[in-house]
Every structure is written in C-alpha cells, then in structure tokens.
Design a protein around this motif. Structure first.
Motif, mmCIF file in Angstrom:
data_model
loop_
_atom_site.group_PDB
_atom_site.id
_atom_site.type_symbol
_atom_site.label_atom_id
_atom_site.label_comp_id
_atom_site.label_asym_id
_atom_site.label_seq_id
_atom_site.Cartn_x
_atom_site.Cartn_y
_atom_site.Cartn_z
ATOM 1 N N GLU A 13 0.816 -1.203 0.000
ATOM 2 C CA GLU A 13 0.000 0.000 0.000
ATOM 3 C C GLU A 13 0.860 1.267 0.000
ATOM 4 O O GLU A 13 0.522 2.261 -0.639
ATOM 5 C CB GLU A 13 -0.933 0.014 1.221
ATOM 6 C CG GLU A 13 -1.918 1.172 1.139
ATOM 7 C CD GLU A 13 -2.833 1.279 2.337
ATOM 8 O OE1 GLU A 13 -2.420 0.867 3.439
ATOM 9 O OE2 GLU A 13 -3.952 1.797 2.157
ATOM 10 N N ASP A 14 1.987 1.215 0.699
ATOM 11 C CA ASP A 14 2.772 2.435 0.881
ATOM 12 C C ASP A 14 3.979 2.550 -0.046
ATOM 13 O O ASP A 14 4.700 3.528 0.017
ATOM 14 C CB ASP A 14 3.233 2.527 2.343
ATOM 15 C CG ASP A 14 4.177 1.382 2.720
ATOM 16 O OD1 ASP A 14 4.185 0.352 2.005
ATOM 17 O OD2 ASP A 14 4.901 1.515 3.717
ATOM 18 N N ASN A 382 3.489 6.866 0.183
ATOM 19 C CA ASN A 382 2.865 6.810 1.506
ATOM 20 C C ASN A 382 2.480 8.173 2.079
ATOM 21 O O ASN A 382 1.975 8.251 3.196
ATOM 22 C CB ASN A 382 3.803 6.109 2.497
ATOM 23 C CG ASN A 382 5.156 6.797 2.587
ATOM 24 O OD1 ASN A 382 5.465 7.677 1.774
ATOM 25 N ND2 ASN A 382 5.953 6.406 3.556
ATOM 26 N N ARG A 383 2.708 9.230 1.317
ATOM 27 C CA ARG A 383 2.418 10.544 1.881
ATOM 28 C C ARG A 383 0.931 10.650 2.256
ATOM 29 O O ARG A 383 0.050 10.367 1.442
ATOM 30 C CB ARG A 383 2.800 11.638 0.888
ATOM 31 C CG ARG A 383 2.660 13.029 1.463
ATOM 32 C CD ARG A 383 3.105 14.119 0.495
ATOM 33 N NE ARG A 383 2.506 15.380 0.885
ATOM 34 C CZ ARG A 383 2.990 16.178 1.841
ATOM 35 N NH1 ARG A 383 4.111 15.868 2.453
ATOM 36 N NH2 ARG A 383 2.360 17.287 2.168
ATOM 37 N N ALA A 400 -4.749 17.373 -0.857
ATOM 38 C CA ALA A 400 -4.373 17.341 -2.279
ATOM 39 C C ALA A 400 -2.887 17.059 -2.490
ATOM 40 O O ALA A 400 -2.479 16.642 -3.578
ATOM 41 C CB ALA A 400 -4.749 18.662 -2.947
ATOM 42 N N THR A 401 -2.077 17.285 -1.467
ATOM 43 C CA THR A 401 -0.650 17.004 -1.627
ATOM 44 C C THR A 401 -0.316 15.565 -1.229
ATOM 45 O O THR A 401 0.848 15.159 -1.289
ATOM 46 C CB THR A 401 0.204 17.941 -0.751
ATOM 47 O OG1 THR A 401 -0.180 17.737 0.621
ATOM 48 C CG2 THR A 401 0.000 19.378 -1.138
ATOM 49 N N ASP A 402 -1.328 14.807 -0.805
ATOM 50 C CA ASP A 402 -1.076 13.432 -0.380
ATOM 51 C C ASP A 402 -1.137 12.466 -1.567
ATOM 52 O O ASP A 402 -1.606 12.830 -2.644
ATOM 53 C CB ASP A 402 -2.082 13.029 0.710
ATOM 54 C CG ASP A 402 -1.816 13.790 2.005
ATOM 55 O OD1 ASP A 402 -0.706 14.340 2.133
ATOM 56 O OD2 ASP A 402 -2.721 13.837 2.856
ATOM 57 N N MET A 406 -2.387 8.101 -6.096
ATOM 58 C CA MET A 406 -1.417 7.096 -6.578
ATOM 59 C C MET A 406 -1.718 5.740 -5.961
ATOM 60 O O MET A 406 -1.668 4.709 -6.640
ATOM 61 C CB MET A 406 0.004 7.506 -6.195
ATOM 62 C CG MET A 406 0.442 8.774 -6.886
ATOM 63 S SD MET A 406 2.058 9.287 -6.283
ATOM 64 C CE MET A 406 1.882 11.058 -6.440
ATOM 65 N N ARG A 407 -2.055 5.748 -4.665
ATOM 66 C CA ARG A 407 -2.372 4.464 -4.009
ATOM 67 C C ARG A 407 -3.597 3.826 -4.661
ATOM 68 O O ARG A 407 -3.646 2.613 -4.845
ATOM 69 C CB ARG A 407 -2.600 4.691 -2.505
ATOM 70 C CG ARG A 407 -1.343 5.089 -1.764
ATOM 71 C CD ARG A 407 -1.506 5.027 -0.263
ATOM 72 N NE ARG A 407 -2.191 6.157 0.328
ATOM 73 C CZ ARG A 407 -1.634 7.330 0.641
ATOM 74 N NH1 ARG A 407 -0.353 7.542 0.402
ATOM 75 N NH2 ARG A 407 -2.337 8.305 1.197
ATOM 76 N N GLU A 408 -4.562 4.663 -5.050
ATOM 77 C CA GLU A 408 -5.751 4.134 -5.732
ATOM 78 C C GLU A 408 -5.358 3.523 -7.084
ATOM 79 O O GLU A 408 -5.800 2.430 -7.444
ATOM 80 C CB GLU A 408 -6.775 5.266 -5.922
ATOM 81 C CG GLU A 408 -7.993 4.894 -6.743
ATOM 82 C CD GLU A 408 -8.836 3.795 -6.114
ATOM 83 O OE1 GLU A 408 -8.898 3.705 -4.875
ATOM 84 O OE2 GLU A 408 -9.431 3.010 -6.887
#
Ligand code: FES
Ligand SMILES: [Fe+2]
Length: 421
Positions: A13-14, A382-383, A400-402, A406-408
């Motif tokens: 995930e990360d 992982n942010r 919005a900076t996380d 990308m993880r999705e």
C-alpha cells in the motif's frame, strides 16, 4: 522479472518496486492484463463532428482508427489491414470515405467492412469478404468521451467510471452552457514509464516545487488561486477502479455554484469588456470564472487525465518510453475571445514552450534515470497515509498534496495484474 518473484510481491500500500518502471516483462503483462482488458480513452466526440471524420489513436500498443460513419455511429477499428497487416492510416486525423490499404489496395468502409479487393478473381472460393472486416473494439461514450476495449464482455463503461462520473459531469461545466470541444493538441514523448505520468496528474506535492518558474511568471491572483498547499479544502478523493480526483481550487469544484464573493481576475479585464457587449453580467461572470477550467485534476485509470482545462492522454510506447498528448479545450460555439484566451493559458503552462509541462517531463525523465540504477530502492507512495479518512460513500479522502490518488491507481494496477479484478 526476477525468478520466483510474484507481481503481488512488488507492490504494497505504501510503496512499489521500481521494477514497475523498468521491467520489460511487466510491461508486456500490463499490455495484456490492463490495456487489453479495460476501457481505454481514445478520443473526444468533438474531434469527429461529421460523417467521415476520423482520428487515429492507440489502445495499449495497438494502433486504432476512431471513425464516424454515415449513420453517425462511432467505430473503433484496429488499424491493420486484414490482408498482410499493413497499417491503413498514418495521419492523426482527417475526413475520408473509407480506408484503403497502400500495399494492395484492399478498401474498408468507415465502419470497418471490407468493401473492395482489386483483381478479385484470384480469391474466388478462398475468401469471404464479410469475414475480413477490420477488427472492431467495443465502444463506450460518456459525456462525449470515447473509450474502447478489446474485451467484448467488459463491464459497462458507466460502471467502470463509477464515482468518477460525477466529476466528469462537473468537469464539463467549464463550458458555461456551451459543450466542450477540443481546440487543438500537441504531443511529445518522455524517456520514462507510463505510470510516472499517471502518478503526476495526482501529485499535488510537486506543484510549488517543479512549477516555481510558472508560479513566478503569472499574476499574483493566478498564483494565489493555485496555492493549495496549506488549504484544508484542497483534497484528493479515491474514486474506485484506479480513478481519483485532486481538488486544487475548491471554489471551482462545481462552477454552477457561485456565492458571489469571488472577484473576477484582473487579467481577464479585456475579455470581460468584450463579452459585456453581448452578454448579461451573470453570463459574463459564469464564463470568466470557468476560464482556467475546472478546479481539479481527474485521473481516469489507465490513460487519461481531465486536468483543469485540458485532456492529458498517455500512451505506453515501451517500458521506458511514453507518449503524451495534450488536448486544449474550448467552448463549442462559444465566444472566440474566450477560446483564444483559453489557448493562451494552455500554452503558457502545457505548451511545448510553456512554463509547466517541460519542467514536469524533466522530472519524469529523472525518475526513470534514477530507477535504472536498480530495483533495490522502492518508490514511496505513503504521503498522507496516516491522515486519510473515509467519506460516507467509501472514498478515501486526504489532502491534495497526499498520495491517495497514486495508491488508488496502484491498487487497481495490482488487482488487474494479479487477475483479481
Ligand atoms: S497488406 Fe493491405 S492490401 Fe495487402
Ligand atoms: Fe506538474
């Protein structure tokens, strides 16, 4: 791929393994398991307004022709002659009665039917014309966006888009009552894997760093509008199926909503003056508030981003090379002065000599150069993992900076690559 390593081992995930950017075997698998099994964006309806209009595109590495036939139907056809496989059409777009192969002149209708074969006596009893039409892909259209799939049994496009449909509908509101049209496009390549680009449109973190020179080149109001780093209302939502949206200008999420407090930007003074000759003040305000497009970047897995005021379409060329098309959007039937202004804004950031995209592509090249050194260092995504929350509808929401988007995307990548989707 290293013997014994499973695709699922390369991704958590990360973090993801940098082999995802460099391994040619993985790339082959992606073409098969992702690009040949999902809905891939190929064109916008405004690019094919009349019967006979066509444009060429790609689904993965397969070249296709998107055509509008005489009955108004949209066809997506594999751009390979059924005789000995030559490509039929090598221009980006045009208008035609059909497609004739340059090699032995087999000719095909706009819907792909094989129409004519020169000197047909050599084929008596050995060939059925009706069996040798161009290979057709399944076509789905949502809000003018044309998608195609090699999988005849794929889920309906609307289901695949799911929660992204709301955001597509919102994106189209930048037309301010006019339909959206493609005004023009340019294309370029970068020396990097396609997923580096897929990540970038949902990467709010890089914005004030990579785009510092753009920030310095615009008026203070525009720079202020895009200073979302510390704005708690600037959020990213995961939307399922690899899709996500990153909101950068929260007050422009739904352009029909206007509490009247926003000042129109001084830079558009000349446009306001010109529009005011023909339109009521409310209409002028509605059009000018939409000048920068929607207030968000919508990332649709796997190959298109609807980014504020343009479409960014990616095409994987090889494991370490990607082609990007930037399609500038305008108002179909809308005021010329507005479309001109929108083009200038587009060029200033996304154009080949713009202050934005060339800096992005430098960063993408550098990621590829870095990962080429070896797969020992993972890519971190992982942010903001610790501050993600669940919305009522199940979306994961973060700043919005996380790296929620990308993880999705990587969750969908993993599901498709391991046949879990
Ligand atoms: S390869 Fe197309 S007609 Fe022969
Ligand atoms: Fe960027």
């Amino acid at each position: 791929m290293t013997p014994g390593v499973q695709v699922a081992d390369l991704i958590r995930e990360d973090r993801v393994s940098s082999a995802l950017y460099t391994d040619p075997e993985l790339f082959e698998l992606e073409m098969d398991r992702i690009f040949h099994r999902t809905w891939v964006w190929v064109a916008h309806e405004s690019e094919l307004p009349r019967a006979g209009d066509f444009r060429t595109a790609y689904v993965g590495r397969q070249p296709v022709i998107v055509s509008r036939d005489r009955r108004g139907g949209i066809n997506v056809l594999v751009n390979r002659c059924r005789h000995r496989g030559a490509s039929l059409c090598e221009v980006p777009k045009g208008n035609a009665n059909g497609f004739t192969c340059p090699y032995h002149a087999w000719s095909y209708a706009l819907d792909g039917k094989l129409r004519g074969i020169p000197y047909p006596d050599g084929y008596e009893d050995v060939l059925e014309k009706k069996d040798l039409g161009l290979q057709r892909l399944k076509v789905g259209v949502y809000a003018g966006m044309i998608f195609a799939s090699f999988d005849a049994d794929i889920e309906p496009l609307e289901d695949f888009l799911g929660g992204a449909r709301l955001w597509i509908d919102r994106f189209m509101k930048q037309g301010a009552g006019y339909p959206i049209k493609v005004q023009g496009e340019h294309r370029f390549r970068f020396r990097g894997n396609w997923k580096i680009q897929l990540e970038n449109t949902t990467d709010g973190y890089h914005f004030p760093i990579v785009h510092r020179s753009w920030m310095a080149s615009v008026d203070a109001e525009t720079a202020g509008m895009l200073s979302f780093m510390t704005d708690d209302n600037a959020v990213t939502h995961s939307l399922g199926n690899g899709h996500s949206v990153m909101v950068m200008v929260p007050e422009h999420v739904d352009l029909d909503e206007d509490d009247g407090t926003e000042q129109l930007q001084a830079r558009f003074g000349h446009v306001i003056e010109e529009l005011s000759r023909d339109f009521e003040p409310a209409k002028v305000r509605r059009i000018v508030r939409s000048m920068h497009g929607a207030g968000f970047n919508l990332n649709l897995f796997p190959n298109v981003a609807m980014s504020m005021s343009f479409f960014r379409v990616l095409r994987p060329v090889s494991v370490a090379e990607t082609e990007i098309r930037h399609l500038a959007l305008g108002l179909k039937g809308g005021p010329e002065t507005v479309n001109r202004e929108r083009l200038r804004i587009h060029e200033h950031f996304q154009g080949p000599f713009g202050f934005g995209s060339p800096d992005d592509s430098e960063a993408w090249d550098r990621v590829q150069r870095g990962v080429a050194a070896g797969p020992d260092m993972p890519i971190l995504v992982n942010r903001g993992l610790q501050r993600e929350r669940k919305a009522d509808n199940g979306d994961r929401v973060s700043h919005a900076t996380d790296e929620t988007g990308m993880r999705e995307g990587y969750a969908m990548w993993k599901a498709m690559m391991t046949d879990a989707h």
